[in-house]
Enzyme design. Structure first.
Site, mmCIF file in Angstrom:
data_model
loop_
_atom_site.group_PDB
_atom_site.id
_atom_site.type_symbol
_atom_site.label_atom_id
_atom_site.label_comp_id
_atom_site.label_asym_id
_atom_site.label_seq_id
_atom_site.Cartn_x
_atom_site.Cartn_y
_atom_site.Cartn_z
ATOM 1 N N LEU A 83 1.783 19.977 -4.717
ATOM 2 C CA LEU A 83 3.045 20.648 -4.396
ATOM 3 C C LEU A 83 4.118 19.633 -4.002
ATOM 4 O O LEU A 83 3.806 18.481 -3.702
ATOM 5 C CB LEU A 83 2.824 21.646 -3.254
ATOM 6 C CG LEU A 83 1.749 22.709 -3.488
ATOM 7 C CD1 LEU A 83 1.721 23.690 -2.322
ATOM 8 C CD2 LEU A 83 1.969 23.452 -4.793
ATOM 9 N N PRO A 84 5.391 20.066 -3.952
ATOM 10 C CA PRO A 84 6.469 19.101 -3.695
ATOM 11 C C PRO A 84 6.431 18.453 -2.309
ATOM 12 O O PRO A 84 6.537 17.227 -2.209
ATOM 13 C CB PRO A 84 7.741 19.949 -3.846
ATOM 14 C CG PRO A 84 7.350 21.115 -4.690
ATOM 15 C CD PRO A 84 5.913 21.388 -4.358
ATOM 16 N N THR A 101 2.358 14.357 -2.202
ATOM 17 C CA THR A 101 2.812 13.308 -1.281
ATOM 18 C C THR A 101 3.596 13.994 -0.172
ATOM 19 O O THR A 101 4.681 14.526 -0.415
ATOM 20 C CB THR A 101 3.732 12.302 -2.003
ATOM 21 O OG1 THR A 101 3.015 11.716 -3.074
ATOM 22 C CG2 THR A 101 4.194 11.209 -1.041
ATOM 23 N N LYS A 103 0.151 5.556 1.039
ATOM 24 C CA LYS A 103 1.067 5.830 -0.079
ATOM 25 C C LYS A 103 2.522 5.616 0.352
ATOM 26 O O LYS A 103 3.339 5.031 -0.377
ATOM 27 C CB LYS A 103 0.831 7.278 -0.528
ATOM 28 C CG LYS A 103 1.926 7.922 -1.319
ATOM 29 C CD LYS A 103 1.792 7.700 -2.799
ATOM 30 C CE LYS A 103 2.956 8.346 -3.541
ATOM 31 N NZ LYS A 103 3.134 7.907 -4.871
ATOM 32 N N LYS A 144 12.900 11.011 -1.220
ATOM 33 C CA LYS A 144 11.973 11.864 -0.445
ATOM 34 C C LYS A 144 10.910 10.984 0.244
ATOM 35 O O LYS A 144 10.656 11.130 1.438
ATOM 36 C CB LYS A 144 11.296 12.874 -1.375
ATOM 37 C CG LYS A 144 10.241 13.727 -0.679
ATOM 38 C CD LYS A 144 9.305 14.402 -1.671
ATOM 39 C CE LYS A 144 7.878 14.178 -1.246
ATOM 40 N NZ LYS A 144 6.863 14.730 -2.114
#
Ligand code: NAD
Length: 297
Positions: A63-64, A94, A169, A244
């Site tokens: 998902l976003p 992420t 990450k 983001k």
């Protein structure tokens, strides 16, 4: 072969689910966009995320952002209400490590194991099954999930406990943003001072300024045939996603009281570039325009 629920069938999740189907797994899929559900050939479309989670060995989400993941697992009629005790949860989105740990802790309270497994490698990696997974959670849970991750990726790193995959990450992408901006700045300085960008790139690549951007992802148009810079910055890793991820880096720095001045500068450079050049949907190497505005068409 395993039964798998897969929710979030966008640019990344769609091809990842498709690779699991191709490997012979029984895959149930759901997305808020009905066309995406129908688009995964060979998978069984479901009317809801909860239906995807019923009776499966693995449940995967892509998902976003954190609010979507929290809503999916912990919201009203959330996935945790639907999973059986045998289900291993794997979130590949992420997101911020705080939300990641919160959802994993809620899962654990219900006796369920969860991994955070954000990926690197972009849409090409998702399509080709060559993603890198950066995993947080127990070794035992990772051992169980490994055969599935092997189908979707070619590198798997165990970063530590829950949330550690997200932290690793985020650190990597913050560094990537800094070195891409620095590379673009150096190339602009050289070109403005009369150098050929290809010659300068080759010199810096073999010298102490050598880095990943110069090696495989040169931001200056025409230097590297296969880089997004040489196709008007189309495709690749979007500026929207990089900003983001830099926002996540700032949140993570606050939570751990870390000072990240270069990351903060990179975040602001990307934000200015995104808005000034309407560049959100361009590859992140288009940050070159900020240092060399005459390159913008
Ligand atoms: P995307 O926007 O293409 O896909 C996300 C999908 O999730 C959409 O189809 C959306 O409809 C669906 N969705 C959102 N909320 C939902 C819900 N509650 N239930 C069901 N479906 C829901 O995004 P993407 O490019 O596939 O990226 C997904 C994640 O992977 C992001 O966290 C991103 O940062 C990360 N990522 C992306 C890339 C890339 O190159 N695109 C690379 C590495 C990591």
């Amino acid at each position: 072969m395993s039964t798998i629920g897969f929710v979030g069938l966008g640019n990344m999740g769609g091809p990842m689910a498709g690779n699991l189907v191709e490997a012979g797994h029984e895959v149930k899929v759901f997305d808020l966009v009905p066309d995406l559900v129908a688009g995964v050939a060979g998978a069984a479309g479901q009317p809801s995320a909860g239906a995807c989670a019923e009776g499966v060995d693995f449940f995967i989400s892509m998902l976003p952002a954190g609010r979507h993941v929290e809503g999916l697992y912990l919201g009203a009629d959330g996935v945790l209400e639907h999973c059986g005790p045998q289900t291993l949860l794997v979130d590949c989105s992420t997101i911020d490590p705080v939300t990641s740990r919160k959802v994993a802790a809620a899962a654990q309270e219900k006796g369920l194991s969860m991994l955070d497994a954000p990926v690197s490698g972009g849409t090409a990696g998702a399509q080709g099954g060559s993603l890198t997974f950066i995993v947080g959670g127990t070794s035992e849970a990772l051992g169980k999930a490994r055969p599935l991750l092997d189908v979707m990726g070619s590198n798997i790193f165990h970063a530590g406990d829950n949330g550690a995959g997200q932290v690793a990450k985020i650190c990597n992408n913050m560094l990537l943003a800094i070195l891409m901006a620095g590379t673009a700045e150096a190339l602009a300085l050289g070109v403005n001072s009369g150098l050929d960008p290809s010659v300068l790139s080759e010199i810096m690549k073999q010298s102490s300024g050598g880095n990943w951007a110069l090696n495989v992802y040169n931001p200056y148009p025409g230097v590297m045939e296969n880089a997004p810079a040489s196709r008007d910055y189309a495709g690749g890793f979007l500026v929207d996603l990089m900003t983001k991820d830099l926002g996540l880096a700032m949140e993570t720095a606050d939570a751990s009281q870390s000072s990240v001045p270069l990351g903060a500068l990179a975040k602001n450079l990307y934000r200015v570039h995104q808005q000034l050049h309407d560049a959100g949907r361009l590859d992140f190497s288009s940050i070159q325009w900020l240092f060399k505005p005459d390159l913008k068409p």
